[in-house]
Design a protein around this motif. Structure first.
Motif, short mmCIF file in Angstrom:
data_model
loop_
_atom_site.label_atom_id
_atom_site.label_comp_id
_atom_site.label_asym_id
_atom_site.label_seq_id
_atom_site.Cartn_x
_atom_site.Cartn_y
_atom_site.Cartn_z
N THR A 49 60.26 31.96 27.96
CA THR A 49 59.26 30.94 28.31
C THR A 49 59.57 29.68 27.51
N GLU A 50 58.91 28.59 27.89
CA GLU A 50 59.14 27.33 27.18
C GLU A 50 58.79 27.45 25.70
N VAL A 51 57.71 28.17 25.41
CA VAL A 51 57.28 28.42 24.04
C VAL A 51 57.38 29.92 23.80
N PRO A 52 58.04 30.37 22.71
CA PRO A 52 58.14 31.81 22.47
C PRO A 52 56.75 32.45 22.38
N LEU A 53 56.63 33.65 22.95
CA LEU A 53 55.37 34.39 22.93
C LEU A 53 55.53 35.63 22.07
N LEU A 54 54.51 35.91 21.26
CA LEU A 54 54.47 37.12 20.45
C LEU A 54 53.42 38.04 21.04
N VAL A 55 53.73 39.32 21.15
CA VAL A 55 52.80 40.30 21.72
C VAL A 55 52.39 41.27 20.62
#
Length: 116
Positions: A49-55
């Protein structure tokens, strides 16, 4: 919600310079190996994604900040419960500093980062 039905928390990571992406990935690898009962577990991340995502695993009770600053009776904590939370936070920080390799230094410990 994940395919297996687990509810998770998804957090957008702050915008990174392209040079910092490697450092971000190394940090994620370290965090994925933390398995301690009083530390929210990082389940994974998304770099597509454009901005890294943390789950992260989902913790339903909210953050400590809410219990300290909200004068609503629903959020009142007994003195004993406050001491228990403080003790568990201290032990978790000690774990990150002493039992992980390399040591992890949170650098942003505050009541809004502590889940109840």
């Amino acid at each position: 919600m994940l395919v297996d039905g687990r509810i998770v928390t998804v957090k957008e990571f702050k915008v990174l310079d392209k040079e910092k992406v490697k450092d971000f990935i190394n940090e994620v690898i370290i965090l994925l190996h933390i398995c301690y009962k009083n530390i929210v577990k990082l389940l994974g991340c998304c770099l597509e994604t454009e901005v890294p995502l943390l789950v992260y695993e989902f913790i339903p009770n909210g953050v400590l900040f809410q219990y300290i600053h909200d004068k609503n009776e629903e959020f009142q904590l007994s003195w004993e419960r406050q001491l228990t939370i403080a003790s568990k936070v201290g032990v978790a920080i000690s774990y990150m500093h002493s039992a992980t390799s390399p040591p992890i230094y949170h650098q942003d410990v505050k009541s809004s980062n502590i889940l109840r």
